[in-house]
Structure formats: structure tokens, C-alpha cells
Motif scaffolding. Structure first.
Motif, PDB file in Angstrom:
ATOM      1  N   GLN A 171       0.810  -1.218   0.000  1.00 45.07           N
ATOM      2  CA  GLN A 171       0.000   0.000   0.000  1.00 45.07           C
ATOM      3  C   GLN A 171       0.844   1.268   0.000  1.00 45.07           C
ATOM      4  O   GLN A 171       0.410   2.320   0.479  1.00 45.07           O
ATOM      5  N   HIS A 172       2.053   1.185  -0.542  1.00 48.91           N
ATOM      6  CA  HIS A 172       2.884   2.369  -0.732  1.00 48.91           C
ATOM      7  C   HIS A 172       2.493   3.024  -2.061  1.00 48.91           C
ATOM      8  O   HIS A 172       2.480   2.360  -3.101  1.00 48.91           O
ATOM      9  N   HIS A 173       2.197   4.303  -2.022  1.00 43.26           N
ATOM     10  CA  HIS A 173       1.775   5.032  -3.216  1.00 43.26           C
ATOM     11  C   HIS A 173       2.960   5.778  -3.826  1.00 43.26           C
ATOM     12  O   HIS A 173       3.834   6.262  -3.103  1.00 43.26           O
ATOM     13  N   PHE A 174       2.974   5.866  -5.148  1.00 45.24           N
ATOM     14  CA  PHE A 174       3.982   6.678  -5.816  1.00 45.24           C
ATOM     15  C   PHE A 174       3.335   7.351  -7.014  1.00 45.24           C
ATOM     16  O   PHE A 174       2.327   6.895  -7.553  1.00 45.24           O
ATOM     17  N   GLY A 175       3.917   8.446  -7.422  1.00 47.68           N
ATOM     18  CA  GLY A 175       3.426   9.155  -8.595  1.00 47.68           C
ATOM     19  C   GLY A 175       4.580   9.791  -9.341  1.00 47.68           C
ATOM     20  O   GLY A 175       5.531  10.277  -8.726  1.00 47.68           O
ATOM     21  N   VAL A 176       4.519   9.753 -10.661  1.00 45.47           N
ATOM     22  CA  VAL A 176       5.534  10.384 -11.505  1.00 45.47           C
ATOM     23  C   VAL A 176       4.803  11.287 -12.497  1.00 45.47           C
ATOM     24  O   VAL A 176       3.951  10.813 -13.256  1.00 45.47           O
ATOM     25  N   GLU A 177       5.108  12.582 -12.461  1.00 46.34           N
ATOM     26  CA  GLU A 177       4.530  13.546 -13.398  1.00 46.34           C
ATOM     27  C   GLU A 177       5.589  13.904 -14.424  1.00 46.34           C
ATOM     28  O   GLU A 177       6.727  14.224 -14.064  1.00 46.34           O
ATOM     29  N   LEU A 178       5.219  13.854 -15.707  1.00 46.72           N
ATOM     30  CA  LEU A 178       6.156  14.159 -16.778  1.00 46.72           C
ATOM     31  C   LEU A 178       5.860  15.528 -17.379  1.00 46.72           C
ATOM     32  O   LEU A 178       4.705  15.929 -17.484  1.00 46.72           O
ATOM     33  N   SER A 179       6.914  16.219 -17.803  1.00 45.22           N
ATOM     34  CA  SER A 179       6.767  17.507 -18.479  1.00 45.22           C
ATOM     35  C   SER A 179       7.856  17.622 -19.541  1.00 45.22           C
ATOM     36  O   SER A 179       8.807  16.841 -19.556  1.00 45.22           O
ATOM     37  N   ALA A 180       7.722  18.595 -20.419  1.00 43.39           N
ATOM     38  CA  ALA A 180       8.671  18.812 -21.516  1.00 43.39           C
ATOM     39  C   ALA A 180       8.901  17.506 -22.285  1.00 43.39           C
ATOM     40  O   ALA A 180      10.036  17.115 -22.555  1.00 43.39           O
TER      41      ALA A 180
END
Length: 197
Positions: A171-180
């Protein structure tokens, strides 16, 4: 023999993999996503990562079908290479090299090649937003091992990868937001060679 055949037919009817349960329009979206992820020649972007400890990391993101690399510059230099069923993280600050299997990691659902969201993968959700599309997937036979949501821009029918959200078996959450985002970039295969210990 007839009884064994009947049991096989019943079991196949209970299979939970794939996306056949979705409405036709969402099945079309799944096909578009599969084609995009399998067909992208190379992709680079800047990334911002939110980890399970609420910390933030940032750096450069590289992807070709079946392989992923993150070069961290914040909070300190690290190199993560994932593909071929394994993930290797080289922490330059401490000298530690961590090896993980992708078999029970939600990121492994993105790094199979070719990507097919059926069979051992279950599509749990497809959602549209304003100029966006996302798909959530899990292991069909053991969804408690984690959930991965892959996020795209969707403008005039053209997809672009913009983010990943996941939760693992603990139940460990992660997020990766991409740009450019840069698509169609030629990336040498050696970029995805795991760091040596």
C-alpha cells in the motif's frame, strides 16, 4: 474426458484478465493505448516524483517499449533502470545498489513487451478527462500485488504519456509527473543497461 473438458470451459469462463468486460468505446481506448506504448520509438521528459514518504524527487525520464530509466538530480544523484523483469537503483550518494524483481511490482505492468492488457493483466478502469485519458491495470490473478494507472494527454486523437500513479502490495503510493515531453527520440539501447555494482 467430457468432465475434464467441462471443467476447463468453466474455468476459462471465470478468467478475470483483459478488458472484454468494458464498453466498446473503452475497449477502443485500450487498443489505442497498447498501440501507442508498443509503437513509441523513444521518449524523454523531465519528471517530478512523489514517493510513499511524501518526499519529492526530480530528474530526467527515458522510455522505450519494455524499458525505463530515471536519472535523479533531486534530492541527490541516483540512477534507476528497469526492464527485462528487473529494476536496479544505484544511489550515488551512498554507493548502495538495490535490485528488485518487477514480477510483483506494478511498474512491471508497463514494462512488458509487447504490451497487451489482456491475459494475465486486468484493466480495472478507463477514464477520460479534458484532453486526457488514463488506464488502470493490475495482475489478473493477484490484483493485491499492486495497481498502476498510466496517464496520457489525448489531443485530437494523439496520445502522449504524462504520468504514472501506482500502489504496491504494501500500500505504498507513488506518482511520476512528466513535463517537456519529447517523443520519437532515438535512444541508444545501452542507456537501459543496469548500473554495475
Amino acid at each position: 474426458m467430457k468432465r475434464a473438458l467441462l471443467v476447463l470451459l468453466l474455468l476459462s469462463g471465470c478468467a478475470t484478465g483483459g478488458y472484454g468486460h468494458l464498453p466498446a468505446a473503452e475497449q477502443d481506448d485500450v487498443h489505442r493505448i497498447e498501440a501507442y506504448l508498443n509503437g513509441v520509438k523513444g521518449l524523454k521528459a523531465a519528471f517530478l516524483q512523489h514517493g510513499p514518504d511524501a518526499g519529492e524527487s526530480a530528474g530526467r525520464f527515458s522510455y522505450i517499449p519494455g524499458h525505463l530509466r530515471l536519472d535523479y538530480v533531486v534530492p541527490h544523484p541516483m540512477e534507476l533502470v528497469a526492464g527485462d523483469g528487473h529494476l536496479v537503483l544505484d544511489d550515488r550518494a551512498t554507493g548502495a545498489v538495490t535490485h528488485l524483481s518487477l514480477r510483483h511490482n506494478p511498474l512491471g505492468l508497463l514494462l512488458k513487451y509487447p504490451i497487451r492488457f489482456d491475459g494475465d493483466v486486468q484493466v480495472t478502469d478507463v477514464r477520460h478527462g479534458d484532453g486526457s485519458l488514463q488506464i488502470s491495470v493490475a495482475q489478473a490473478d493477484n490484483p493485491s500485488q499492486g495497481l498502476l494507472t498510466i496517464q496520457f494527454s489525448d489531443v485530437n486523437g494523439q496520445l502522449g504519456l504524462i504520468g504514472l500513479q501506482g500502489v504496491d502490495a504494501r500500500q505504498h503510493h507513488f506518482g511520476v509527473e512528466l513535463s517537456a515531453l519529447q517523443q520519437g527520440v532515438v535512444i541508444a539501447p545501452s542507456v537501459f543497461t543496469p548500473p554495475a555494482e
